[in-house]
Scaffold this motif. Sequence first.
Motif, PDB file in Angstrom:
ATOM      1  N   LEU A  21       0.842  -1.208   0.000  1.00 26.77           N
ATOM      2  CA  LEU A  21       0.000   0.000   0.000  1.00 26.77           C
ATOM      3  C   LEU A  21       0.876   1.257   0.000  1.00 26.77           C
ATOM      4  CD1 LEU A  21      -2.827   1.382   0.286  1.00 26.77           C
ATOM      5  CD2 LEU A  21      -2.363   1.421   2.742  1.00 26.77           C
ATOM      6  N   LEU A  22       1.830   1.328   0.931  1.00 23.69           N
ATOM      7  CA  LEU A  22       2.657   2.541   1.044  1.00 23.69           C
ATOM      8  C   LEU A  22       3.459   2.788  -0.234  1.00 23.69           C
ATOM      9  CD1 LEU A  22       3.932   2.252   4.737  1.00 23.69           C
ATOM     10  CD2 LEU A  22       2.090   3.691   3.854  1.00 23.69           C
ATOM     11  N   ARG A  23       3.781   1.715  -0.951  1.00 19.75           N
ATOM     12  CA  ARG A  23       4.515   1.868  -2.208  1.00 19.75           C
ATOM     13  C   ARG A  23       3.639   2.384  -3.348  1.00 19.75           C
ATOM     14  NH1 ARG A  23       7.224  -1.559   0.878  1.00 19.75           N
ATOM     15  NH2 ARG A  23       9.501  -1.703   0.783  1.00 19.75           N
ATOM     16  N   ARG A  24       2.375   2.672  -3.061  1.00 17.32           N
ATOM     17  CA  ARG A  24       1.498   3.308  -4.059  1.00 17.32           C
ATOM     18  C   ARG A  24       1.505   4.833  -3.922  1.00 17.32           C
ATOM     19  NH1 ARG A  24      -2.339  -0.217  -6.532  1.00 17.32           N
ATOM     20  NH2 ARG A  24      -1.462  -2.306  -6.339  1.00 17.32           N
ATOM     21  N   TYR A  25       2.276   5.332  -2.954  1.00 15.72           N
ATOM     22  CA  TYR A  25       2.332   6.782  -2.717  1.00 15.72           C
ATOM     23  C   TYR A  25       3.776   7.246  -2.868  1.00 15.72           C
ATOM     24  CZ  TYR A  25      -2.256   5.849  -0.837  1.00 15.72           C
ATOM     25  OH  TYR A  25      -3.554   5.439  -0.724  1.00 15.72           O
ATOM     26  N   TRP A  26       3.972   8.478  -3.328  1.00 13.09           N
ATOM     27  CA  TRP A  26       5.315   9.059  -3.375  1.00 13.09           C
ATOM     28  C   TRP A  26       5.859   9.145  -1.948  1.00 13.09           C
ATOM     29  CZ3 TRP A  26       7.908   9.963  -7.797  1.00 13.09           C
ATOM     30  CH2 TRP A  26       7.180  10.051  -8.985  1.00 13.09           C
ATOM     31  N   GLN A  27       7.083   8.713  -1.758  1.00  8.91           N
ATOM     32  CA  GLN A  27       7.656   8.694  -0.409  1.00  8.91           C
ATOM     33  C   GLN A  27       8.892   9.598  -0.327  1.00  8.91           C
ATOM     34  OE1 GLN A  27       6.449   7.196   2.254  1.00  8.91           O
ATOM     35  NE2 GLN A  27       4.821   5.996   1.272  1.00  8.91           N
ATOM     36  N   ALA A 139      10.625   9.592  -3.749  1.00  4.67           N
ATOM     37  CA  ALA A 139      10.908   8.442  -4.612  1.00  4.67           C
ATOM     38  C   ALA A 139       9.632   7.683  -4.927  1.00  4.67           C
ATOM     39  CB  ALA A 139      11.896   7.510  -3.920  1.00  4.67           C
ATOM     40  N   TRP A 140       9.647   7.070  -6.084  1.00  2.00           N
ATOM     41  CA  TRP A 140       8.588   6.139  -6.429  1.00  2.00           C
ATOM     42  C   TRP A 140       9.136   4.728  -6.240  1.00  2.00           C
ATOM     43  CZ3 TRP A 140       3.689   6.013  -6.505  1.00  2.00           C
ATOM     44  CH2 TRP A 140       3.036   4.884  -7.031  1.00  2.00           C
ATOM     45  N   LEU A 141       8.670   4.039  -5.183  1.00  2.00           N
ATOM     46  CA  LEU A 141       9.196   2.722  -4.856  1.00  2.00           C
ATOM     47  C   LEU A 141       8.231   1.619  -5.286  1.00  2.00           C
ATOM     48  CD1 LEU A 141      10.559   3.716  -1.340  1.00  2.00           C
ATOM     49  CD2 LEU A 141      11.920   3.267  -3.358  1.00  2.00           C
ATOM     50  N   GLY A 142       7.162   2.013  -5.960  1.00  2.00           N
ATOM     51  CA  GLY A 142       6.193   1.030  -6.439  1.00  2.00           C
ATOM     52  C   GLY A 142       6.548   0.517  -7.821  1.00  2.00           C
TER      53      GLY A 142
END
Length: 460
Positions: A21-27, A139-142
Amino acid sequence: MNAQQNELLTRSGPGTPCGALLRRYWQPVALVDEFDPAIDPRMKDRPVKAVRVMGQDLVLFREDSGRWGLVDRDCPHRGADLAYGRHEGDGLRCPFHGWKFDAAGRCLETPAEPVGSRLCERVRQRSYTLVERSGVLFAWLGEPGTEPPFPSYDCFAAPGTHTFAYKGMWQCNWLQAFEVGIDPAHTSFLHRYLQDASLESVGDNAAGRQFRSASLGEVEGQQWPMSRIMREFHKPEISFEAEPWGYCIMTLRPMTDELTHVRVTHEIFPQTFCIPLSPTLTITQWHVPVDDARTFWFAFFTSYGAAVDKDAMRNQRAPFIPPPLYIPKTGRHNDWGFNVEEQRTRTYLGMGEDDINVHDQWAVESMGAVQDRTREHLGTTDKVIMANRRQLLAAIEAVQSGGTAPFAADPSRAAEQVGGPDTCDGIAPAGAWSTWWREQARLRHQQAPWTGKSKRTVPA
Ligand code: FES
Ligand SMILES: [Fe+2]
């Protein structure tokens, strides 16, 4: 909350449902300041930094061209640590056998291989898309190529002159770090001062002294520090409403028959809050898991008034949370500075008057690395925390069954120009608080020197 749900909400490493889920958001992964040689002299000749995000080990570096690179930390040859790589201007070279990679993760050379070798073409280091916003690298980690549009909140719409970013590490899980920010009752206790400081001595944006500032509005012609209101009216009436980013949280503290204190803050799903610091300054703060037992908060200060003095703001914070590690000087190892005499005579908690971040740090770290939520007993004032957990569980479930993650991760919603969120801390006419605060927020937005450039239309 049962043990299985607690596990589900707190584990964010690769392969976990909450991590998905968290990897669907810019971090946010680093401050641009971390690469400033004036702040970290090592960056002058070698702008390379190891970062850990949601249990993933990565290397962040900047090529001489200015291009940023974020790649997996283990060399794709035999796994040596690229954080020790040779920075060569146009890439990073692994010191084990000399393989070289650029910011996009392309393999440029495998110098020990025979002449004519085409091994390079078959090797690629995983790299992650980065964008720079308001002094922070996100970062985009998705899944590559599935990035939603970047959100357009005020902290990103405001120009660099009116924003300042800082970060700090807490030794605890991301969810409990975040939950303190959507808990409007704690400010009356955890941050209570037994005496008020004079408003003149505080100023508008004194670091770590948020509740010393004046609340907007007056009682019988007098301004009140937020700290006095929080202390004297400690049974808040909390309500919340769904918004395009999460929840708008409205906290009322009725003062007299005619006046009520209203504080409006926000939950930006899944890990960010937005709160007022003074009538012209807000904090929008992300909580990013380093791993399951450590969290970096990234705070964006946004001014709707005068330009911010970044050096002054940095210098106010650095003594408490020094770069380049951004680990607070106080913590469990020194009892967070606990002082019995102070607790008896000056503050409710006894952990200092000059940096209230320490108060929140104690609250979230003292629970243990991962709070055991099977042992807690939630009350009426925890209603936003409960709603947020339900929302998280539903979003995790949606992603697990192939659906879309909500809010900013949903491309159809993120494409809307979502400004704000608007916050307020003020003394309102009791019967008209809801129109009063919106009007205050509208005026603040309208008067901000930079909002002419923002496309957002402010609801009247
Ligand atoms: S392990 Fe990196 S080049 Fe061999
Ligand atoms: Fe707090």
